[in-house]
Scaffold this active site. Structure first.
Site, short mmCIF file in Angstrom:
data_model
loop_
_atom_site.label_atom_id
_atom_site.label_comp_id
_atom_site.label_asym_id
_atom_site.label_seq_id
_atom_site.Cartn_x
_atom_site.Cartn_y
_atom_site.Cartn_z
N ARG A 75 0.74 -1.14 0.05
CA ARG A 75 0.06 0.01 0.03
C ARG A 75 0.92 1.27 -0.04
O ARG A 75 1.08 1.93 -1.07
CB ARG A 75 -0.97 -0.15 1.21
CG ARG A 75 -1.81 1.17 1.10
CD ARG A 75 -1.76 2.37 1.68
NE ARG A 75 -1.18 2.53 2.91
CZ ARG A 75 -0.84 3.76 3.54
NH1 ARG A 75 -0.73 4.93 2.62
NH2 ARG A 75 -0.61 3.61 4.73
N ASP A 76 1.58 1.59 1.10
CA ASP A 76 2.46 2.67 1.07
C ASP A 76 3.57 2.75 0.38
O ASP A 76 3.88 4.01 -0.25
CB ASP A 76 2.69 2.84 2.71
CG ASP A 76 3.11 4.35 3.22
OD1 ASP A 76 3.18 4.92 2.17
OD2 ASP A 76 3.22 4.62 4.01
N HIS A 125 4.40 4.45 12.78
CA HIS A 125 4.56 4.34 11.59
C HIS A 125 5.44 5.15 11.12
O HIS A 125 5.20 6.37 10.88
CB HIS A 125 3.20 4.55 10.91
CG HIS A 125 3.15 4.50 9.36
ND1 HIS A 125 2.85 3.56 8.59
CD2 HIS A 125 3.86 5.36 8.57
CE1 HIS A 125 2.82 3.63 7.22
NE2 HIS A 125 3.56 4.90 7.25
N HIS A 152 8.58 6.93 8.86
CA HIS A 152 9.46 7.13 7.85
C HIS A 152 10.85 7.74 8.11
O HIS A 152 11.00 7.92 9.39
CB HIS A 152 8.70 8.11 6.99
CG HIS A 152 7.38 7.60 6.27
ND1 HIS A 152 7.20 7.95 5.03
CD2 HIS A 152 6.35 7.22 6.75
CE1 HIS A 152 5.77 7.29 4.81
NE2 HIS A 152 5.46 6.98 5.91
N ASN A 200 9.54 5.01 3.68
CA ASN A 200 9.31 4.24 4.95
C ASN A 200 10.54 3.71 5.40
O ASN A 200 11.42 3.53 4.82
CB ASN A 200 8.43 3.13 4.77
CG ASN A 200 6.91 3.46 4.47
OD1 ASN A 200 6.28 3.89 5.59
ND2 ASN A 200 6.32 3.52 3.30
N CYS A 223 4.19 9.63 1.24
CA CYS A 223 3.00 10.39 0.97
C CYS A 223 2.97 11.30 -0.18
O CYS A 223 3.77 12.36 -0.05
CB CYS A 223 2.45 11.05 2.03
SG CYS A 223 0.82 12.06 1.70
#
Length: 289
Positions: free
Chosen positions: A11-12, A202, A204, A245, A236
């Site tokens: 996803r990310d 989460h 980065h 990430n 993002c």
């Protein structure tokens, strides 16, 4: 001690790459993650394919991931009521709803204020009392538009998630620039205000500090839930300057070197990272039209 790692590369990771990865290739990546011992995967986001074309196959991918659910939790991100309805209908294990701590980032990311996002999500969550939800707060520590986010502002957003009945909350360093001290202070503030909430991170990774932050959060605060993406891919698209990430293989190696168990096989994880790199290199570029 032990921790639980959710890999978010599907996803990310993929949402920030300028290629379209085929559904079959996404399943290949999922196979490699599961083989490495990953037991929680955030696979898709239910968002507009116009804004995030990499997620256009979200429904199809979730359907094809159903056999994985015997051993692996499959989650999906939803940023509004429409996304929630789609995610629930698709049958994911956990719907990850998210809002920004910063209204400026919220407007860039989803086109409306954080307050409106939270109100919209609250109504959607109330419609599905049997569904498992995870809350997430992006730009929890630093915003590309507003700068440092005060812990008091973060607590206000966290309290609104708690009012929806959310009991697990992930705090995201979207920019990847938050210092370890600031993250720990902010997490402490949320815990003090909401002692019954389970908090995850989460992270980065802009300046290499994310590994230190993760270890300190685990050791000093007892944080047990972390997100990362194999290969360190992601970011993002609507946060200028956001970094990738924290790489799952780096996080696992760092934890293992400090006697923190993850249940993940580093050799198999290296294979997964190589697979993602190959697939991204072989995938067609997104159209610029």
């Amino acid at each position: 001690m032990s921790v639980i790692i959710t890999d978010v590369v599907l996803r990310d990771g993929l949402q920030d790459e300028d290629v379209l990865v085929a559904t079959d290739d996404k399943l290949t990546i999922a196979d490699e993650l599961v083989a490495a011992g990953i037991r929680q995967i955030e696979a898709v986001s239910f968002v507009s394919p116009t804004r995030v074309p990499q997620m256009a196959d979200a429904d199809a991918l979730v359907a094809r991931l159903q056999p994985y659910r015997a051993t692996t939790q499959v989650s999906a991100l939803a940023l509004n009521a429409t996304g929630v309805h789609r995610a629930v209908a698709a049958g994911v294990d956990v719907v990850h709803i998210a809002a920004s701590a910063s209204s400026a980032h919220s407007r860039a990311n989803v086109g409306t204020s954080a307050a409106q996002v939270l109100a919209d999500l609250s109504q959607a969550v109330a419609s599905y009392p049997q569904q498992r939800f995870l809350g997430g707060i992006s730009t929890a520590f630093v915003c590309p538009f507003e700068g440092i986010i005060a812990p008091t502002c973060l607590v206000e957003v966290a309290e609104q998630f708690a009012a929806m009945g959310i009991r697990t909350l992930g705090l995201a360093d979207t920019m990847g620039t938050a210092t370890t001290e600031h993250v720990l202070t902010a997490v402490d503030a949320v815990r003090d205000a909401l002692p019954d909430i389970t908090i995850g991170l989460h992270l980065h990774n802009a300046d290499g500090q994310a590994l230190t932050t993760a270890l300190q959060a685990a050791r000093t605060l007892g944080i047990e839930h972390f997100d990362s993406a194999v290969g360190g891919y992601g970011g993002c698209p609507f946060a200028p300057g956001a970094h990738g990430n924290l790489a799952t293989e780096e996080l696992v190696a760092h934890f293992h070197s400090h006697d923190v168990d993850t249940g993940i096989d580093l050799q198999q994880l290296a294979i997964a990272a190589s697979t993602v790199k190959r697939i991204l290199a072989d995938s067609p570029q997104l159209s610029k039209q």
